[in-house]
Design a protein around this motif. Structure first.
Motif, PDB file in Angstrom:
ATOM      1  N   GLU A 177      21.709  36.144 -27.069  1.00 52.70           N
ATOM      2  CA  GLU A 177      20.595  35.879 -27.991  1.00 52.70           C
ATOM      3  C   GLU A 177      20.803  34.483 -28.572  1.00 52.70           C
ATOM      4  N   LEU A 178      19.736  33.705 -28.577  1.00 55.64           N
ATOM      5  CA  LEU A 178      19.822  32.324 -29.062  1.00 55.64           C
ATOM      6  C   LEU A 178      18.828  32.093 -30.196  1.00 55.64           C
ATOM      7  N   ASP A 179      19.065  31.034 -30.950  1.00 59.88           N
ATOM      8  CA  ASP A 179      18.031  30.468 -31.807  1.00 59.88           C
ATOM      9  C   ASP A 179      18.141  28.972 -31.540  1.00 59.88           C
ATOM     10  N   THR A 180      17.081  28.377 -31.056  1.00 60.65           N
ATOM     11  CA  THR A 180      17.207  26.987 -30.589  1.00 60.65           C
ATOM     12  C   THR A 180      15.951  26.178 -30.907  1.00 60.65           C
ATOM     13  N   ILE A 181      16.137  24.879 -31.053  1.00 59.70           N
ATOM     14  CA  ILE A 181      14.999  23.956 -31.160  1.00 59.70           C
ATOM     15  C   ILE A 181      14.953  23.178 -29.849  1.00 59.70           C
ATOM     16  N   PHE A 182      13.887  23.423 -29.100  1.00 57.61           N
ATOM     17  CA  PHE A 182      13.692  22.727 -27.832  1.00 57.61           C
ATOM     18  C   PHE A 182      12.865  21.464 -28.055  1.00 57.61           C
ATOM     19  N   ALA A 183      13.192  20.426 -27.302  1.00 56.90           N
ATOM     20  CA  ALA A 183      12.346  19.224 -27.252  1.00 56.90           C
ATOM     21  C   ALA A 183      12.440  18.666 -25.836  1.00 56.90           C
ATOM     22  N   PHE A 184      11.639  17.660 -25.536  1.00 57.00           N
ATOM     23  CA  PHE A 184      11.634  17.056 -24.193  1.00 57.00           C
ATOM     24  C   PHE A 184      11.742  15.545 -24.315  1.00 57.00           C
ATOM     25  N   ALA A 185      12.322  14.938 -23.288  1.00 56.39           N
ATOM     26  CA  ALA A 185      12.468  13.473 -23.271  1.00 56.39           C
ATOM     27  C   ALA A 185      11.609  12.890 -22.151  1.00 56.39           C
ATOM     28  N   ASN A 186      11.279  11.614 -22.276  1.00 52.44           N
ATOM     29  CA  ASN A 186      10.487  10.965 -21.208  1.00 52.44           C
ATOM     30  C   ASN A 186      11.386  10.479 -20.065  1.00 52.44           C
ATOM     31  N   ILE A 187      12.431  11.241 -19.819  1.00 47.63           N
ATOM     32  CA  ILE A 187      13.392  10.965 -18.747  1.00 47.63           C
ATOM     33  C   ILE A 187      13.399  12.234 -17.901  1.00 47.63           C
ATOM     34  N   GLY A 188      13.167  12.118 -16.596  1.00 47.16           N
ATOM     35  CA  GLY A 188      13.113  13.368 -15.835  1.00 47.16           C
ATOM     36  C   GLY A 188      12.920  13.166 -14.350  1.00 47.16           C
ATOM     37  N   ASP A 189      12.703  14.293 -13.668  1.00 47.46           N
ATOM     38  CA  ASP A 189      12.453  14.307 -12.223  1.00 47.46           C
ATOM     39  C   ASP A 189      10.952  14.180 -11.992  1.00 47.46           C
ATOM     40  N   LYS A 190      10.570  13.974 -10.725  1.00 47.77           N
ATOM     41  CA  LYS A 190       9.148  13.958 -10.362  1.00 47.77           C
ATOM     42  C   LYS A 190       8.941  14.883  -9.169  1.00 47.77           C
ATOM     43  N   ILE A 191       7.892  15.687  -9.264  1.00 46.16           N
ATOM     44  CA  ILE A 191       7.556  16.582  -8.156  1.00 46.16           C
ATOM     45  C   ILE A 191       6.174  16.180  -7.680  1.00 46.16           C
ATOM     46  N   SER A 192       6.026  15.977  -6.386  1.00 43.46           N
ATOM     47  CA  SER A 192       4.686  15.707  -5.880  1.00 43.46           C
ATOM     48  C   SER A 192       4.449  16.590  -4.664  1.00 43.46           C
ATOM     49  N   GLY A 193       3.177  16.755  -4.316  1.00 43.20           N
ATOM     50  CA  GLY A 193       2.901  17.623  -3.180  1.00 43.20           C
ATOM     51  C   GLY A 193       1.455  17.634  -2.775  1.00 43.20           C
ATOM     52  N   GLN A 194       1.235  18.206  -1.603  1.00 46.22           N
ATOM     53  CA  GLN A 194      -0.124  18.357  -1.093  1.00 46.22           C
ATOM     54  C   GLN A 194      -0.231  19.629  -0.266  1.00 46.22           C
ATOM     55  N   LEU A 195      -1.465  20.070  -0.077  1.00 48.25           N
ATOM     56  CA  LEU A 195      -1.731  21.287   0.673  1.00 48.25           C
ATOM     57  C   LEU A 195      -1.267  21.148   2.114  1.00 48.25           C
ATOM     58  N   SER A 196      -0.703  22.230   2.648  1.00 47.51           N
ATOM     59  CA  SER A 196      -0.259  22.230   4.039  1.00 47.51           C
ATOM     60  C   SER A 196      -0.324  23.676   4.548  1.00 47.51           C
ATOM     61  N   SER A 197      -0.144  23.862   5.838  1.00 50.57           N
ATOM     62  CA  SER A 197      -0.189  25.243   6.342  1.00 50.57           C
ATOM     63  C   SER A 197       1.155  25.937   6.099  1.00 50.57           C
ATOM     64  N   LYS A 198       2.239  25.166   6.025  1.00 45.95           N
ATOM     65  CA  LYS A 198       3.574  25.744   5.793  1.00 45.95           C
ATOM     66  C   LYS A 198       4.127  25.261   4.451  1.00 45.95           C
ATOM     67  N   LEU A 199       5.145  25.990   3.978  1.00 47.32           N
ATOM     68  CA  LEU A 199       5.803  25.594   2.726  1.00 47.32           C
ATOM     69  C   LEU A 199       7.062  24.807   3.086  1.00 47.32           C
ATOM     70  N   SER A 200       7.162  23.558   2.586  1.00 46.24           N
ATOM     71  CA  SER A 200       8.364  22.765   2.892  1.00 46.24           C
ATOM     72  C   SER A 200       8.689  21.868   1.711  1.00 46.24           C
ATOM     73  N   MET A 201       9.933  21.454   1.629  1.00 49.32           N
ATOM     74  CA  MET A 201      10.264  20.463   0.590  1.00 49.32           C
ATOM     75  C   MET A 201      11.265  19.425   1.083  1.00 49.32           C
ATOM     76  N   GLU A 202      11.101  18.220   0.535  1.00 48.45           N
ATOM     77  CA  GLU A 202      12.039  17.118   0.800  1.00 48.45           C
ATOM     78  C   GLU A 202      12.645  16.728  -0.529  1.00 48.45           C
ATOM     79  N   VAL A 203      13.883  16.279  -0.509  1.00 50.27           N
ATOM     80  CA  VAL A 203      14.527  15.856  -1.754  1.00 50.27           C
ATOM     81  C   VAL A 203      14.951  14.396  -1.634  1.00 50.27           C
ATOM     82  N   HIS A 204      14.535  13.584  -2.596  1.00 47.41           N
ATOM     83  CA  HIS A 204      14.926  12.169  -2.659  1.00 47.41           C
ATOM     84  C   HIS A 204      15.518  11.875  -4.043  1.00 47.41           C
ATOM     85  N   GLY A 205      15.755  10.623  -4.312  1.00 41.72           N
ATOM     86  CA  GLY A 205      16.213  10.216  -5.645  1.00 41.72           C
ATOM     87  C   GLY A 205      17.725  10.177  -5.743  1.00 41.72           C
ATOM     88  N   PRO A 206      18.236   9.589  -6.857  1.00 41.53           N
ATOM     89  CA  PRO A 206      19.676   9.346  -6.993  1.00 41.53           C
ATOM     90  C   PRO A 206      20.541  10.617  -6.896  1.00 41.53           C
TER      91      PRO A 206
END
Ligand SMILES: C[C@](O)(CO)[C@H](O)COP(=O)(O)OP(=O)(O)OC[C@H]1O[C@@H](n2ccc(N)nc2=O)[C@H](O)[C@@H]1O
Ligand SMILES: Nc1ncnc2c1ncn2[C@@H]1O[C@H](COP(=O)(O)OP(=O)(O)OP(=O)(O)O)[C@@H](O)[C@H]1O
Length: 280
Positions: free
Chosen positions: A26-55
């Motif tokens: 059980e937690l009690d927490t204050i959540f916030a978000f930063a403008n530092i993060g990952d990026k996810i992009s995508g488009q419609l396709s017949s199959k489900l696939s993913m590629e991973v890039h970045g540092p």
């Protein structure tokens, strides 16, 4: 191509209160978000696939197969729940360190859910999406919400809290590039309830609260103590560890103090991941 930002989740305060019978806490927490993060992009396709890039892409691919990636797991859950036979080509730009207490995987899963709801044109209720997220990880519901708030339960029961002032704050994130497993840190928690976060606004709760997983994380990763000591100086509002660590953060009223701290930390810890940004 649709692109969704997956911001780092920050626990401005994290009070672990009790261990439940199912092993979660059980937690009690204050959540916030930063403008530092990952990026996810995508488009419609017949199959489900993913590629991973970045540092941090290569490291992620080494420790987690594409099929086990939280993005693919979230995609499969969505397809099952809404009976979807379409696919999508998803690209992850992995900029956040892995196992870092800033919810990288959770942020990615939440962003993937948002992306696929758009791509597959799903008419989903927010509450149903929160359930899909919760079935994959405790931090995913808050990443779907994407707004600062107070949370109890296992971090999944949200409470309105005054968040005024938060968006003007600058943040410095420092991670020693040592992967800390959340469950090991919880297993080393001292069992002492840090109490409820009832000090008023998010800002006041952050200032008067603590992160009582810090001693457990320091036991597993002693350099956290050096990071916290180095970040802690008169120019910052607050120095703390986020989540189960090892990422620590400093909060600042202005860009200049935050940037000066960034330069100082980069000189002191040249091999660490250090990023300056803002609370969003
Ligand atoms: C510590 C936090 O980062 C604070 O935001 C989160 O509560 C962790 O959320 P998360 O990484 O999404 O956690 P999950 O992937 O659901 O769980 C990983 C492990 O962390 C522990 N865990 C997690 C959340 C929680 N409230 N109590 C726990 O004890 C459990 O051992 C669990 O097996
Ligand atoms: N897209 C992803 N990004 C990062 N980790 C992922 C991803 N998908 C699956 N994982 C797995 O999840 C584990 C936890 O990674 P994550 O970066 O989310 O930890 P964390 O930042 O400590 O999270 P939290 O703050 O929620 O505890 C990793 O060890 C990795 O095996």
């Amino acid at each position: 191509m649709i692109e969704i930002f997956a911001p780092a989740k920050i626990n401005l305060a994290l009070h672990v209160r009790a261990k439940r019978d199912d092993g979660y806490h059980e937690l009690d927490t204050i959540f916030a978000f930063a403008n530092i993060g990952d990026k996810i992009s995508g488009q419609l396709s017949s199959k489900l696939s993913m590629e991973v890039h970045g540092p941090f892409g290569p490291e992620l691919m080494q420790i987690t197969s594409t099929e086990d990636n939280l993005i693919m797991r979230a995609a499969r859950k969505l397809r099952e729940k809404y009976n979807i036979s379409l696919g999508a080509d998803i690209i992850l730009e992995k900029a956040l360190p892995i196992g870092a207490g800033i919810g990288g995987g959770s942020a990615d899963a939440a962003a993937a859910i948002k992306l696929l709801v758009k791509i597959w044109n799903i008419d989903a209720k927010d509450t149903d999406l929160l359930d899909v997220g919760a079935s994959l990880g405790a931090d995913i519901p808050i990443c779907l919400k994407g707004q600062a708030c107070r949370a109890t339960g296992i971090g999944d029961i949200f409470h309105d809290v005054d968040i005024s002032g938060l968006h003007e704050i600058h943040i410095l994130l420092v991670n020693p590039l040592i992967h800390l497993a959340t469950q090991h840190v919880f297993a080393n928690w001292d069992g002492k309830d840090a109490g409820a976060l009832i000090y008023g606004s998010a800002y006041e709760n952050a200032q008067r609260g603590c992160n009582n997983l810090t001693p457990a994380a320091i036991k597993l990763c002693p350099i956290i103590n050096d990071i916290l000591n180095s970040l802690n100086n008169r120019d910052n509002i607050l120095t703390r560890m986020s989540g189960s660590g090892a990422t620590c953060f400093g909060l600042y009223h202005d860009f200049e103090s935050c940037d000066a701290a960034r330069i100082m930390m980069e000189q002191k810890f040249p091999n660490m991941w250090i990023r300056a940004g803002k609370i969003i």
